[in-house]
Design a protein around this motif. Structure first.
Motif, PDB file in Angstrom:
ATOM      1  N   ILE A 184       0.876  -1.351  -0.134  1.00 21.34           N
ATOM      2  CA  ILE A 184       0.189  -0.133  -0.007  1.00 21.34           C
ATOM      3  C   ILE A 184       0.984   1.317   0.074  1.00 21.34           C
ATOM      4  N   GLU A 185       1.027   1.963  -1.158  1.00 20.72           N
ATOM      5  CA  GLU A 185       2.070   3.025  -1.309  1.00 20.72           C
ATOM      6  C   GLU A 185       1.342   4.214  -1.572  1.00 20.72           C
ATOM      7  N   PHE A 186      -0.011   4.234  -1.477  1.00 16.45           N
ATOM      8  CA  PHE A 186      -0.566   5.672  -1.664  1.00 16.45           C
ATOM      9  C   PHE A 186      -1.601   6.126  -0.733  1.00 16.45           C
ATOM     10  N   LEU A 187      -1.775   7.424  -0.265  1.00 18.29           N
ATOM     11  CA  LEU A 187      -2.637   7.609   0.728  1.00 18.29           C
ATOM     12  C   LEU A 187      -3.481   8.655   0.130  1.00 18.29           C
ATOM     13  N   CYS A 188      -4.751   8.766   0.803  1.00 16.54           N
ATOM     14  CA  CYS A 188      -5.717   9.830   0.700  1.00 16.54           C
ATOM     15  C   CYS A 188      -6.138  10.453   1.822  1.00 16.54           C
ATOM     16  N   TYR A 189      -5.873  11.816   1.973  1.00 22.30           N
ATOM     17  CA  TYR A 189      -6.238  12.328   3.237  1.00 22.30           C
ATOM     18  C   TYR A 189      -7.710  12.329   3.637  1.00 22.30           C
ATOM     19  N   PRO A 190      -8.153  12.239   4.779  1.00 22.11           N
ATOM     20  CA  PRO A 190      -9.741  12.368   5.089  1.00 22.11           C
ATOM     21  C   PRO A 190      -9.975  13.971   4.933  1.00 22.11           C
ATOM     22  N   TYR A 191     -11.167  14.202   4.291  1.00 21.01           N
ATOM     23  CA  TYR A 191     -11.803  15.476   4.130  1.00 21.01           C
ATOM     24  C   TYR A 191     -10.836  16.394   3.287  1.00 21.01           C
ATOM     25  N   GLY A 192      -9.812  15.892   2.549  1.00 20.51           N
ATOM     26  CA  GLY A 192      -8.566  16.664   1.834  1.00 20.51           C
ATOM     27  C   GLY A 192      -7.845  17.600   2.970  1.00 20.51           C
ATOM     28  N   ASP A 193      -7.789  16.869   4.451  1.00 16.82           N
ATOM     29  CA  ASP A 193      -7.051  17.971   5.332  1.00 16.82           C
ATOM     30  C   ASP A 193      -5.929  17.627   5.622  1.00 16.82           C
ATOM     31  N   PHE A 194      -4.723  18.278   5.288  1.00 19.80           N
ATOM     32  CA  PHE A 194      -3.462  18.197   5.737  1.00 19.80           C
ATOM     33  C   PHE A 194      -2.762  19.484   5.707  1.00 19.80           C
ATOM     34  N   ASP A 195      -1.561  19.406   6.279  1.00 24.39           N
ATOM     35  CA  ASP A 195      -0.606  20.442   6.388  1.00 24.39           C
ATOM     36  C   ASP A 195       0.848  19.935   6.256  1.00 24.39           C
ATOM     37  N   ASP A 196       1.726  20.816   6.484  1.00 27.90           N
ATOM     38  CA  ASP A 196       3.436  20.425   6.045  1.00 27.90           C
ATOM     39  C   ASP A 196       3.476  19.519   6.713  1.00 27.90           C
ATOM     40  N   ALA A 209       2.925   8.829  -2.358  1.00 27.40           N
ATOM     41  CA  ALA A 209       2.282  10.080  -2.789  1.00 27.40           C
ATOM     42  C   ALA A 209       1.138  10.186  -2.200  1.00 27.40           C
ATOM     43  N   ALA A 210       0.326  11.321  -1.945  1.00 29.02           N
ATOM     44  CA  ALA A 210      -0.829  11.435  -1.245  1.00 29.02           C
ATOM     45  C   ALA A 210      -1.881  12.263  -1.683  1.00 29.02           C
ATOM     46  N   LEU A 211      -3.286  11.918  -1.836  1.00 33.54           N
ATOM     47  CA  LEU A 211      -4.182  12.765  -2.567  1.00 33.54           C
ATOM     48  C   LEU A 211      -4.930  13.882  -1.606  1.00 33.54           C
ATOM     49  N   GLY A 212      -5.277  15.024  -1.884  1.00 38.38           N
ATOM     50  CA  GLY A 212      -6.002  15.716  -1.335  1.00 38.38           C
ATOM     51  C   GLY A 212      -7.122  16.130  -2.088  1.00 38.38           C
ATOM     52  N   ILE A 213      -7.645  17.397  -1.778  1.00 38.45           N
ATOM     53  CA  ILE A 213      -8.864  17.722  -2.825  1.00 38.45           C
ATOM     54  C   ILE A 213      -8.215  19.142  -3.190  1.00 38.45           C
ATOM     55  N   PHE A 214      -8.600  20.212  -2.540  1.00 34.92           N
ATOM     56  CA  PHE A 214      -8.330  21.523  -3.106  1.00 34.92           C
ATOM     57  C   PHE A 214      -7.487  22.030  -1.922  1.00 34.92           C
ATOM     58  N   LYS A 215      -8.193  22.039  -0.662  1.00 39.98           N
ATOM     59  CA  LYS A 215      -7.447  22.776   0.610  1.00 39.98           C
ATOM     60  C   LYS A 215      -6.043  22.606   0.651  1.00 39.98           C
ATOM     61  N   GLY A 216      -5.313  23.481   1.010  1.00 42.01           N
ATOM     62  CA  GLY A 216      -3.836  23.388   1.131  1.00 42.01           C
ATOM     63  C   GLY A 216      -3.014  22.987  -0.207  1.00 42.01           C
ATOM     64  N   THR A 217      -3.553  22.766  -1.389  1.00 43.50           N
ATOM     65  CA  THR A 217      -2.896  22.445  -2.484  1.00 43.50           C
ATOM     66  C   THR A 217      -2.343  23.831  -3.158  1.00 43.50           C
ATOM     67  N   ASN A 218      -1.295  23.440  -3.955  1.00 41.95           N
ATOM     68  CA  ASN A 218      -0.855  24.533  -4.703  1.00 41.95           C
ATOM     69  C   ASN A 218      -1.380  24.463  -6.153  1.00 41.95           C
ATOM     70  N   PHE A 219      -1.942  25.652  -6.546  1.00 42.13           N
ATOM     71  CA  PHE A 219      -2.542  25.849  -7.936  1.00 42.13           C
ATOM     72  C   PHE A 219      -1.287  25.622  -8.868  1.00 42.13           C
ATOM     73  N   TRP A 220      -0.235  26.082  -8.688  1.00 50.97           N
ATOM     74  CA  TRP A 220       1.146  26.147  -9.565  1.00 50.97           C
ATOM     75  C   TRP A 220       2.004  25.136  -9.561  1.00 50.97           C
ATOM     76  N   ARG A 221       2.033  24.324  -8.447  1.00 56.44           N
ATOM     77  CA  ARG A 221       2.986  23.526  -8.232  1.00 56.44           C
ATOM     78  C   ARG A 221       2.362  22.092  -8.122  1.00 56.44           C
ATOM     79  N   ASN A 222       3.113  21.057  -8.820  1.00 54.16           N
ATOM     80  CA  ASN A 222       2.639  19.665  -8.689  1.00 54.16           C
ATOM     81  C   ASN A 222       3.482  19.202  -7.431  1.00 54.16           C
TER      82      ASN A 222
END
Ligand SMILES: [Zn+2]
Length: 291
Positions: A184-196, A209-222
């Motif tokens: 199991i190598e990939f994660l999904c943050y509940p509620y898209g909630d995460f910080d540094d 790698a981990a999946l967010g939604i939009f909160k805390g994500t960076n529009f410009w950077r992958n």
């Protein structure tokens, strides 16, 4: 000169959004009226038909990871389908349709809620339903579908201390690995909630790698540990779905990021409001830090 600069800027924005891979976020696939997180099987099939007709190919998180890290080529119109929480109707209603159209999807599993009622979301008065049990998860895998981790108990990770976060991430990973006999190598943050802090503990727990939604994500950077997703809700006309899966999906994400940041910062004065909206995380803490 100004016009030339605007043209160059628009071109750079276009180049950026055109390179992004849409990752769609679903929850349940069932006939549940008035639940915005549940897409009906009829609507889901129309969406898959659309993807097939317009030449989209579903890819896995592993494909995406290799693309980012090793520059592995992807099909010309890649799309990633994800289902959060592991509901039984993903297997019963979504799987036959995915197979019918030759597509794959990743389901994100909460290790304490395998084969149980969805009691973790009682607070929203959600209709009761079951999550996949172990045998059903094995069937999901056998049919060529994929699984990622969605923590032990589905908390808001950023509200926990380091030890609790590490437990939620590492224990979910090891439980799923032991029970399903796959890495199991990939994660999904509940509620898209995460910080540094959550991101760094996710790396420490061994995720790639981990999946967010939009909160805390960076529009410009992958960023592999804050992958942006576009939400597919129950009231999704096909024309809107077609935009959400196209290059324009980044605009939907951009609008959600901006909306969230404005909500976080709205009681500030105009100067600090703009400073807050465009700060790293889009919250008042950044302003306090910089002041
Ligand atoms: Zn969830």
């Amino acid at each position: 000169m100004v016009i030339l600069l605007i043209i160059i800027l628009l071109f750079l924005i276009y180049q950026h959004i055109n390179k992004q891979i849409p990752i769609l976020m679903y929850h349940r696939i069932a006939d549940i009226p008035n639940d915005r997180n549940t897409v009906s099987p009829i609507m889901f099939e129309q969406q898959l038909q659309y993807l097939k007709k317009y030449g989209y190919t579903t890819i896995s998180l592993q494909d995406l990871y290799h693309h980012f890290t090793l520059k592995s080529p992807l099909p010309s119109k890649p799309v990633l389908l994800t289902f959060d929480d592991g509901y039984e109707d993903n297997l019963i209603n979504a799987l036959p349709l995915l197979k019918k159209y030759g597509m794959t999807a990743t389901v994100c599993i909460i290790s304490n809620w395998i084969g149980q009622e969805n009691n973790w979301e009682d607070y929203k008065n959600k209709p009761s339903c079951r999550t996949m049990d172990l045998a059903q998860l094995q069937e999901w895998l056998k049919q060529g579908m994929l699984i990622c981790a969605h923590t032990v108990s589905h908390p808001f990770l950023s509200r926990l201390n380091n030890e609790e976060i590490l437990h939620e991430l590492a224990s979910c990973k090891s439980t799923l690995e032991e029970q399903l006999h796959i890495p199991i190598e990939f994660l999904c943050y509940p509620y898209g909630d995460f910080d540094d802090r959550v991101k760094s503990l996710a790396k420490q727990a061994g995720y790639k790698a981990a999946l967010g939604i939009f909160k805390g994500t960076n529009f410009w950077r992958n960023d592999l540990f804050s992958l942006k997703r576009v939400v597919i809700s129950s009231r999704q006309p096909l024309w809107e779905f077609s935009l959400k899966v196209s290059s324009l999906h980044m605009l939907f994400i951009g609008m959600r990021i901006l909306e969230y940041r404005i909500k976080q910062c709205r009681d500030l004065s105009l100067t600090t409001l703009l400073q807050c909206i465009f700060s790293k995380q889009g919250n008042k803490k950044d302003i306090n830090k910089s002041n």
